[in-house]
Enzyme design. Structure first.
Site, PDB file in Angstrom:
ATOM      1  N   SER A  93      72.279   4.042 -20.730  1.00 14.32           N
ATOM      2  CA  SER A  93      71.606   3.033 -21.551  1.00 14.32           C
ATOM      3  C   SER A  93      72.653   2.065 -22.081  1.00 14.32           C
ATOM      4  O   SER A  93      73.544   2.458 -22.842  1.00 14.32           O
ATOM      5  CB  SER A  93      70.891   3.706 -22.727  1.00 14.32           C
ATOM      6  OG  SER A  93      70.656   2.740 -23.735  1.00 14.32           O
ATOM      7  N   HIS A 143      69.734   1.546 -17.529  1.00 11.84           N
ATOM      8  CA  HIS A 143      68.637   1.576 -18.511  1.00 11.84           C
ATOM      9  C   HIS A 143      68.838   0.447 -19.526  1.00 11.84           C
ATOM     10  O   HIS A 143      69.896   0.326 -20.154  1.00 11.84           O
ATOM     11  CB  HIS A 143      68.614   2.934 -19.208  1.00 11.84           C
ATOM     12  CG  HIS A 143      67.436   3.138 -20.103  1.00 11.84           C
ATOM     13  ND1 HIS A 143      66.172   3.431 -19.633  1.00 11.84           N
ATOM     14  CD2 HIS A 143      67.319   3.084 -21.457  1.00 11.84           C
ATOM     15  CE1 HIS A 143      65.336   3.564 -20.654  1.00 11.84           C
ATOM     16  NE2 HIS A 143      66.001   3.345 -21.779  1.00 11.84           N
ATOM     17  N   ASP A 161      67.373  -1.347 -22.811  1.00 10.63           N
ATOM     18  CA  ASP A 161      66.487  -1.149 -23.967  1.00 10.63           C
ATOM     19  C   ASP A 161      66.144  -2.466 -24.649  1.00 10.63           C
ATOM     20  O   ASP A 161      67.027  -3.165 -25.161  1.00 10.63           O
ATOM     21  CB  ASP A 161      67.163  -0.221 -24.985  1.00 10.63           C
ATOM     22  CG  ASP A 161      67.150   1.225 -24.525  1.00 10.63           C
ATOM     23  OD1 ASP A 161      66.059   1.711 -24.172  1.00 10.63           O
ATOM     24  OD2 ASP A 161      68.215   1.857 -24.521  1.00 10.63           O
ATOM     25  N   MET A 201      64.253  -4.210 -27.697  1.00 11.25           N
ATOM     26  CA  MET A 201      63.678  -3.955 -29.034  1.00 11.25           C
ATOM     27  C   MET A 201      63.404  -5.288 -29.719  1.00 11.25           C
ATOM     28  O   MET A 201      64.204  -6.218 -29.621  1.00 11.25           O
ATOM     29  CB  MET A 201      64.663  -3.143 -29.863  1.00 11.25           C
ATOM     30  CG  MET A 201      65.077  -1.835 -29.190  1.00 11.25           C
ATOM     31  SD  MET A 201      66.193  -0.889 -30.236  1.00 11.25           S
ATOM     32  CE  MET A 201      66.584   0.473 -29.137  1.00 11.25           C
ATOM     33  N   HIS A 229      63.072  -0.773 -20.572  1.00 11.16           N
ATOM     34  CA  HIS A 229      62.272   0.031 -21.504  1.00 11.16           C
ATOM     35  C   HIS A 229      61.837  -0.894 -22.640  1.00 11.16           C
ATOM     36  O   HIS A 229      62.638  -1.239 -23.507  1.00 11.16           O
ATOM     37  CB  HIS A 229      63.152   1.190 -22.020  1.00 11.16           C
ATOM     38  CG  HIS A 229      62.517   2.028 -23.071  1.00 11.16           C
ATOM     39  ND1 HIS A 229      63.225   2.953 -23.816  1.00 11.16           N
ATOM     40  CD2 HIS A 229      61.227   2.106 -23.514  1.00 11.16           C
ATOM     41  CE1 HIS A 229      62.405   3.546 -24.663  1.00 11.16           C
ATOM     42  NE2 HIS A 229      61.194   3.052 -24.508  1.00 11.16           N
ATOM     43  N   MET A 238      60.357  -1.760 -25.941  1.00 12.70           N
ATOM     44  CA  MET A 238      59.943  -1.247 -27.261  1.00 12.70           C
ATOM     45  C   MET A 238      59.521  -2.469 -28.059  1.00 12.70           C
ATOM     46  O   MET A 238      60.183  -2.895 -29.005  1.00 12.70           O
ATOM     47  CB  MET A 238      61.103  -0.495 -27.919  1.00 12.70           C
ATOM     48  CG  MET A 238      61.373   0.855 -27.265  1.00 12.70           C
ATOM     49  SD  MET A 238      63.011   1.511 -27.637  1.00 12.70           S
ATOM     50  CE  MET A 238      63.963   0.675 -26.370  1.00 12.70           C
ATOM     51  N   MET A 258      60.239  10.146 -24.703  1.00 16.10           N
ATOM     52  CA  MET A 258      61.254   9.887 -25.728  1.00 16.10           C
ATOM     53  C   MET A 258      61.578  11.192 -26.436  1.00 16.10           C
ATOM     54  O   MET A 258      60.691  11.861 -26.959  1.00 16.10           O
ATOM     55  CB  MET A 258      60.725   8.899 -26.775  1.00 16.10           C
ATOM     56  CG  MET A 258      60.475   7.473 -26.316  1.00 16.10           C
ATOM     57  SD  MET A 258      61.943   6.547 -25.831  1.00 16.10           S
ATOM     58  CE  MET A 258      63.034   6.733 -27.208  1.00 16.10           C
ATOM     59  N   GLY A 315      64.416   3.124 -31.240  1.00 13.34           N
ATOM     60  CA  GLY A 315      64.986   2.122 -32.144  1.00 13.34           C
ATOM     61  C   GLY A 315      66.502   2.107 -32.193  1.00 13.34           C
ATOM     62  O   GLY A 315      67.105   1.064 -32.413  1.00 13.34           O
ATOM     63  N   GLY A 323      70.392   4.024 -30.713  1.00 18.65           N
ATOM     64  CA  GLY A 323      71.142   4.975 -29.904  1.00 18.65           C
ATOM     65  C   GLY A 323      71.803   6.002 -30.805  1.00 18.65           C
ATOM     66  O   GLY A 323      71.789   5.876 -32.037  1.00 18.65           O
ATOM     67  N   GLY A 324      72.350   7.026 -30.217  1.00 14.55           N
ATOM     68  CA  GLY A 324      73.155   7.996 -30.964  1.00 14.55           C
ATOM     69  C   GLY A 324      72.394   8.966 -31.842  1.00 14.55           C
ATOM     70  O   GLY A 324      72.978   9.587 -32.732  1.00 14.55           O
ATOM     71  N   ASP A 373      64.620  10.249 -22.478  1.00 13.11           N
ATOM     72  CA  ASP A 373      65.441   9.230 -23.133  1.00 13.11           C
ATOM     73  C   ASP A 373      65.712   9.601 -24.589  1.00 13.11           C
ATOM     74  O   ASP A 373      64.785   9.692 -25.386  1.00 13.11           O
ATOM     75  CB  ASP A 373      64.669   7.894 -23.059  1.00 13.11           C
ATOM     76  CG  ASP A 373      65.449   6.715 -23.594  1.00 13.11           C
ATOM     77  OD1 ASP A 373      66.635   6.876 -23.944  1.00 13.11           O
ATOM     78  OD2 ASP A 373      64.859   5.618 -23.659  1.00 13.11           O
ATOM     79  N   GLY A 374      66.988   9.809 -24.909  1.00  9.94           N
ATOM     80  CA  GLY A 374      67.387  10.011 -26.302  1.00  9.94           C
ATOM     81  C   GLY A 374      68.108  11.321 -26.545  1.00  9.94           C
ATOM     82  O   GLY A 374      67.574  12.403 -26.271  1.00  9.94           O
ATOM     83  N   GLY A 375      69.349  11.212 -26.989  1.00  3.34           N
ATOM     84  CA  GLY A 375      70.095  12.402 -27.388  1.00  3.34           C
ATOM     85  C   GLY A 375      70.526  13.291 -26.230  1.00  3.34           C
ATOM     86  O   GLY A 375      70.765  14.488 -26.423  1.00  3.34           O
TER      87      GLY A 375
HETATM   88  C1  DX5 Z   1      66.323   4.571 -28.111  1.00  5.77           C
HETATM   89  C2  DX5 Z   1      66.587   4.097 -26.699  1.00  5.77           C
HETATM   90  C3  DX5 Z   1      67.482   4.983 -25.907  1.00  5.77           C
HETATM   91  C4  DX5 Z   1      68.820   5.196 -26.502  1.00  5.77           C
HETATM   92  C5  DX5 Z   1      69.544   6.311 -25.816  1.00  5.77           C
HETATM   93  O1  DX5 Z   1      65.348   3.791 -28.669  1.00  5.77           O
HETATM   94  O2  DX5 Z   1      65.375   3.980 -25.991  1.00  5.77           O
HETATM   95  O3  DX5 Z   1      67.600   4.510 -24.573  1.00  5.77           O
HETATM   96  O4  DX5 Z   1      69.614   4.065 -26.466  1.00  5.77           O
HETATM   97  O5  DX5 Z   1      70.769   6.458 -26.460  1.00  5.77           O
HETATM   98  P1  DX5 Z   1      71.414   7.862 -26.751  1.00  5.77           P
HETATM   99  O6  DX5 Z   1      71.712   8.468 -25.421  1.00  5.77           O
HETATM  100  O7  DX5 Z   1      72.649   7.518 -27.520  1.00  5.77           O
HETATM  101  O8  DX5 Z   1      70.425   8.657 -27.541  1.00  5.77           O
HETATM  102 ZN    ZN Z   2      65.408   3.617 -23.781  1.00  5.58          ZN
END
Ligand code: DX5
Ligand code: ZN
Length: 221
Positions: free
Chosen positions: A8, A33, A35, A37, A67, A69, A138, A143, A145-146, A176-178
């Site tokens: 991402s 990927h 993102d 927003m 993606h 959002m 998800m 919203g 990363g990290g 997606d996420g963590g």
């Molecule tokens: C969150 C995003 C993810 C995110 C993933 O809203 O959709 O793609 O950036 O980042 P990590 O891998 O750091 O959770």
């Molecule tokens: Zn994403």
């Protein structure tokens, strides 16, 4: 199903985005990927179709996985498909007409995905499973990363995989996420085959090592 690592770019250094993408591709990334927003559907603001098109013009050949959002979604679907995206997912709560938004993606020859928030039920997929190419589960709230992987996502991925297998539809599961080296294996075992990772790759000392280790974790031998 074939496994794909999808870094991402949310966690990339935007001042040198082209190089960052080149570097993760060289390190073994399969999909980029992207993102999006809008500071409305989620409390953050990122990048739009112009940036997607810049990457394509710069020479990025790997599929760009947008993606969304955002709300609404239809106008951005058109703009991103025209900008060179290969995959587009949106959150069903963010559009008035889910089926129409899916058809819009497919009419532009892109793969269509439905993104489900941690508390969004799998029943949202009931009448569209045969129309979509992938489900983006998800495993954090969208919203930022990290964030930390929400553990009960594993159970949801398993149920989702069962639902797909039972239906006989050809739908991939993206998570997606963590995601990181320490949990990617369990996510694969639950049924996913596309793995999004932002901070675990871009905040690592070596993109090469990070992606290689993730691939080792999910290789079947
Ligand atoms: C969150 C995003 C993810 C995110 C993933 O809203 O959709 O793609 O950036 O980042 P990590 O891998 O750091 O959770
Ligand atoms: Zn994403």
């Amino acid at each position: 199903m074939k496994n794909f690592i999808a870094p991402s770019i949310l966690s990339a250094d935007f001042s040198k985005l082209g190089k960052e993408v080149d570097d993760v591709v060289l390190a073994g990334a399969d999909i980029i990927h992207f993102d999006v927003m809008d500071n409305h559907y989620v409390p953050n603001l990122t990048i739009g179709p112009l940036v997607c098109n810049s990457l394509v013009k710069y020479g990025v050949k790997k599929p760009i996985d947008v993606h969304l959002m955002t709300t609404p979604v239809d106008d951005l679907i058109i703009q991103f498909c025209d900008a060179g995206a290969s995959m587009v997912s949106f959150h069903p709560e963010a559009t008035q007409h889910i089926d129409r938004s899916i058809e819009l993606i497919k009419s532009r020859n892109c793969k269509a995905g439905i993104a489900l928030n941690p508390a969004s039920p799998l029943s949202l997929l009931d009448h569209i499973l045969d129309k979509i190419d992938f489900i983006l589960i998800m495993s954090v709230n969208p919203g930022f990363g990290g964030q930390k992987f929400i553990k009960n996502s594993l159970e949801k991925i398993k149920k989702c995989k069962e639902m797909i297998d039972k239906s006989g539809c050809n739908v991939e599961i993206e998570v997606d996420g963590g995601i990181g080296i320490n949990n990617i294996k369990s996510i694969k075992e639950a049924g996913a085959n596309i793995f999004v990772a932002g901070s675990a790759i871009f905040n690592s000392d070596s993109y090469d090592e990070a992606i290689k280790k993730m691939k080792q974790e999910i290789s079947s031998d």
